[in-house]
Design an enzyme around this catalytic site. Structure first.
Site, PDB file in Angstrom:
ATOM      1  N   GLU A  69      96.574 -95.596   6.512  1.00  0.00           N
ATOM      2  CA  GLU A  69      96.168 -96.290   5.284  1.00  0.00           C
ATOM      3  C   GLU A  69      97.074 -97.509   5.180  1.00  0.00           C
ATOM      4  O   GLU A  69      98.220 -97.395   4.754  1.00  0.00           O
ATOM      5  CB  GLU A  69      96.347 -95.364   4.075  1.00  0.00           C
ATOM      6  N   CYS A 105      98.394-102.118  -2.721  1.00  0.00           N
ATOM      7  CA  CYS A 105      97.766-102.385  -1.409  1.00  0.00           C
ATOM      8  C   CYS A 105      96.407-103.059  -1.561  1.00  0.00           C
ATOM      9  O   CYS A 105      96.022-103.864  -0.720  1.00  0.00           O
ATOM     10  CB  CYS A 105      97.626-101.092  -0.625  1.00  0.00           C
TER      11      CYS A 105
HETATM   12  P1  NAD Z   1     106.274 -99.442   5.350  1.00  0.00           P
HETATM   13  O1  NAD Z   1     105.291 -99.472   6.443  1.00  0.00           O
HETATM   14  O2  NAD Z   1     107.521-100.233   5.492  1.00  0.00           O
HETATM   15  O3  NAD Z   1     106.745 -97.928   5.066  1.00  0.00           O
HETATM   16  C1  NAD Z   1     105.828 -96.859   4.887  1.00  0.00           C
HETATM   17  C2  NAD Z   1     106.503 -95.529   5.269  1.00  0.00           C
HETATM   18  O4  NAD Z   1     106.863 -95.598   6.651  1.00  0.00           O
HETATM   19  C3  NAD Z   1     107.780 -95.213   4.517  1.00  0.00           C
HETATM   20  O5  NAD Z   1     107.859 -93.823   4.262  1.00  0.00           O
HETATM   21  C4  NAD Z   1     108.875 -95.645   5.467  1.00  0.00           C
HETATM   22  O6  NAD Z   1     110.048 -94.902   5.255  1.00  0.00           O
HETATM   23  C5  NAD Z   1     108.242 -95.324   6.806  1.00  0.00           C
HETATM   24  N1  NAD Z   1     108.761 -96.146   7.906  1.00  0.00           N
HETATM   25  C6  NAD Z   1     109.319 -97.370   7.857  1.00  0.00           C
HETATM   26  N2  NAD Z   1     109.680 -97.806   9.081  1.00  0.00           N
HETATM   27  C7  NAD Z   1     109.321 -96.831   9.936  1.00  0.00           C
HETATM   28  C8  NAD Z   1     109.424 -96.667  11.357  1.00  0.00           C
HETATM   29  N3  NAD Z   1     109.940 -97.625  12.123  1.00  0.00           N
HETATM   30  N4  NAD Z   1     108.945 -95.533  11.899  1.00  0.00           N
HETATM   31  C9  NAD Z   1     108.396 -94.587  11.131  1.00  0.00           C
HETATM   32  N5  NAD Z   1     108.283 -94.670   9.785  1.00  0.00           N
HETATM   33  C10 NAD Z   1     108.747 -95.764   9.194  1.00  0.00           C
HETATM   34  O7  NAD Z   1     105.466 -99.838   4.052  1.00  0.00           O
HETATM   35  P2  NAD Z   1     106.020-100.081   2.597  1.00  0.00           P
HETATM   36  O8  NAD Z   1     106.814-101.357   2.575  1.00  0.00           O
HETATM   37  O9  NAD Z   1     106.656 -98.846   2.066  1.00  0.00           O
HETATM   38  O10 NAD Z   1     104.642-100.309   1.795  1.00  0.00           O
HETATM   39  C11 NAD Z   1     103.996-101.524   1.756  1.00  0.00           C
HETATM   40  C12 NAD Z   1     102.833-101.585   2.707  1.00  0.00           C
HETATM   41  O11 NAD Z   1     102.040-100.454   2.579  1.00  0.00           O
HETATM   42  C13 NAD Z   1     101.912-102.760   2.425  1.00  0.00           C
HETATM   43  O12 NAD Z   1     101.463-103.321   3.633  1.00  0.00           O
HETATM   44  C14 NAD Z   1     100.770-102.125   1.678  1.00  0.00           C
HETATM   45  O13 NAD Z   1      99.558-102.843   1.716  1.00  0.00           O
HETATM   46  C15 NAD Z   1     100.669-100.827   2.365  1.00  0.00           C
HETATM   47  N6  NAD Z   1     100.022 -99.834   1.523  1.00  0.00           N
HETATM   48  C16 NAD Z   1      98.804 -99.351   1.863  1.00  0.00           C
HETATM   49  C17 NAD Z   1      98.170 -98.450   1.035  1.00  0.00           C
HETATM   50  C18 NAD Z   1      96.815 -97.887   1.332  1.00  0.00           C
HETATM   51  O14 NAD Z   1      96.427 -96.943   0.671  1.00  0.00           O
HETATM   52  N7  NAD Z   1      96.082 -98.408   2.302  1.00  0.00           N
HETATM   53  C19 NAD Z   1      98.796 -98.049  -0.130  1.00  0.00           C
HETATM   54  C20 NAD Z   1     100.038 -98.556  -0.439  1.00  0.00           C
HETATM   55  C21 NAD Z   1     100.666 -99.442   0.391  1.00  0.00           C
END
Ligand code: NAD
Length: 456
Positions: free
Chosen positions: A210, A244
């Site tokens: 997502e 998002c």
């Molecule tokens: P992110 O990708 O930085 O982090 C998401 C999750 O992944 C967190 O739990 C984080 O701890 C983990 N993570 C971070 N780096 C990682 C790695 N190298 N390996 C494994 N896991 C890792 O995203 P964010 O900054 O927390 O959220 C913002 C993003 O999420 C935006 O792009 C937004 O559009 C998207 N988002 C999508 C939805 C949806 O439903 N499609 C909903 C909310 C946010």
């Protein structure tokens, strides 16, 4: 053995006992979860306030209420959904009965982001429970208060061999991804999504991703400008733009831009007053890094209104950028802040091409009264989901699957689709014993004639 590995091993063993299989068990767990969330509602609101400065109204409307609705929907529909489903059988397997059975996937990993930290952890978790799975939950380290509270709630309700939660950052994420799951349900950015998918591919683990991206808004000459501005401002400034499916940028016809900006200014003023940085209804930016990043985006475009910020509270005033060029920094990344760039188009075809030349967005919004325009945009642009004459609300209907396409994600969930996502559909053919058509067996002789009649 590291704690993660140990927990997953125990979850695997627990799943094999069959404890999570009965529908009654799943319902009981969902109800137990909902009851506890109700009891802890004030704590949840407080934690969301601490992490993101969400008002109690916003916390309830966009996080807590959505989780309650999802759990209620799942509890109500789970029995009928999990039932065996008979399907017709072709004549070639006369006189068989064909049906499908839903089975849990097994052990699921759920990784969630910080922007709707409660909802985006609990809604997938409810789906995993309803599907009859065990789950390991890994919320974001940036939404510290909410993540800590969710871990506490989960640990008070469920044994770790059924549902476990881990806090932590990079090390925890990396260690968790070393495990072999039956599904990884990841919500976050496309960049991290790629890392998760690559890791999952090593063990052929299915993933639901997502993700996010830049979600466009079309506003044509036929749009109701006042209502467009109100609904656009609501969807954009909700959670200070850290959504998002937030409208990321607006493509509007040349004659519409100025009246739209005036109307947006008026609506934002009504919602957050003329001193928005002092408004309790305007959430804050999650951390300093994002605060500075968004300020940088504002600084490199022309500001039509807004642009103020307060470093101490990490609040950024609702901001409209205009005129904006395609090459401006604000158009190169997902904004994820209360900043809305307005771009003009000469023809609708130009605007459609603009969207089609970029990654497929998670959401797309059209403000128009012109049915032909709406249909053209919908038939030519690929996107996860969206609204006509509104923003964001499509994800509040549990009867609509929610998910992206291409760079904005793969797979979907919510309501019935969550039950599909967190289960596997087994296909079964039950053959009759009283008849055994000889046509398939050798020697074939001239049986091909009959085969041609049956299979065409
Ligand atoms: P992110 O990708 O930085 O982090 C998401 C999750 O992944 C967190 O739990 C984080 O701890 C983990 N993570 C971070 N780096 C990682 C790695 N190298 N390996 C494994 N896991 C890792 O995203 P964010 O900054 O927390 O959220 C913002 C993003 O999420 C935006 O792009 C937004 O559009 C998207 N988002 C999508 C939805 C949806 O439903 N499609 C909903 C909310 C946010």
């Amino acid at each position: 053995m590291a704690i993660y590995e140990e927990t997953l091993k125990k979850q695997r063993e627990y799943f094999r006992t069959g404890a999570t299989l009965p529908i009654e068990f799943r319902k009981r767990m969902l109800i137990k979860l909902k009851d506890e969330l109700r009891k802890r509602e004030d704590d949840i609101i407080r934690a969301l306030g601490e992490d993101l400065g969400k008002s109690d109204f916003e916390a309830y409307a966009t996080e807590i209420g959505i989780v309650y609705g999802e759990i209620s929907y799942l509890v109500k529909h789970i029995s009928s959904f999990m039932r065996k489903k008979k399907v017709p059988s072709p004549i070639t397997i006369f006189k068989a009965t064909s049906y499908t059975i839903r089975e849990p996937l097994g052990n699921v990993l759920i990784m969630s982001p910080w922007n709707y930290p409660f909802q985006l952890t609990m809604v997938p978790l409810a789906g995993a429970i309803a599907g009859g799975n065990t789950a390991i939950v890994k919320p974001s380290r940036y939404s510290k208060a909410t993540s800590k509270l969710m871990k506490e709630i989960i640990e008070s309700l469920f044994p770790p061999e059924y549902i476990a939660a881990f806090e932590g950052g990079h090390e925890t994420n990396t260690a968790l991804l070393e495990g072999k799951y039956d599904l990884i349900f990841f919500t976050g950015s496309p960049n991290v999504g790629k890392i998760v998918a690559a890791k999952a591919a090593e063990t052929l683990t299915p993933t639901v991703l997502e993700l996010g991206g830049k979600s466009p808004v079309f506003v044509d000459e036929s749009a109701d400008i006042k209502l467009t501005a109100r609904r656009l401002a609501w969807g954009k400034f909700l959670n200070a733009g850290q959504t998002c499916v937030a409208p990321d940028y607006v493509l509007c016809s040349r004659s519409t831009a100025k009246p739209l900006i005036e109307a947006l200014k008026e609506e934002a003023g009504k919602m957050f007053s003329s001193t928005p940085l002092g408004s309790d209804d305007l959430p804050k930016i999650i951390n300093e890094r994002h605060f500075e990043r968004i300020k940088g985006l504002i600084a490199s475009s022309a500001i039509a209104f807004g642009g103020d910020s307060d470093k101490d509270t990490r609040k950024i005033a609702p901001t409209i950028l205009y005129p904006v060029r395609e090459t401006d920094p604000v158009m190169q990344e997902e904004i994820f802040g209360p900043v809305l760039p307005i771009l003009e188009y000469d023809t609708l075809s130009d605007a459609i091409d603009f969207v089609r030349n970029r990654e497929k967005p998670l959401a797309l919004y059209v403000f128009s009264r012109n049915r032909e325009n709406i249909e053209r945009i919908h038939s030519l642009c690929s996107f996860g989901g969206g609204c006509i004459n509104d923003t964001v609300v499509h994800l509040s209907n549990p009867r609509l699957p929610f998910g992206g396409v291409g760079n904005s994600g793969m797979g979907s969930y919510h309501g019935k689709r969550s039950l599909e996502t967190f289960t596997h559909q087994k296909s079964i053919v039950k053959e009759a014993l009283w008849i055994d058509l000889p046509v398939r067996y050798a020697p074939f002789g001239r049986k091909i004639k009959l085969l041609r009649m049956l299979m065409r």
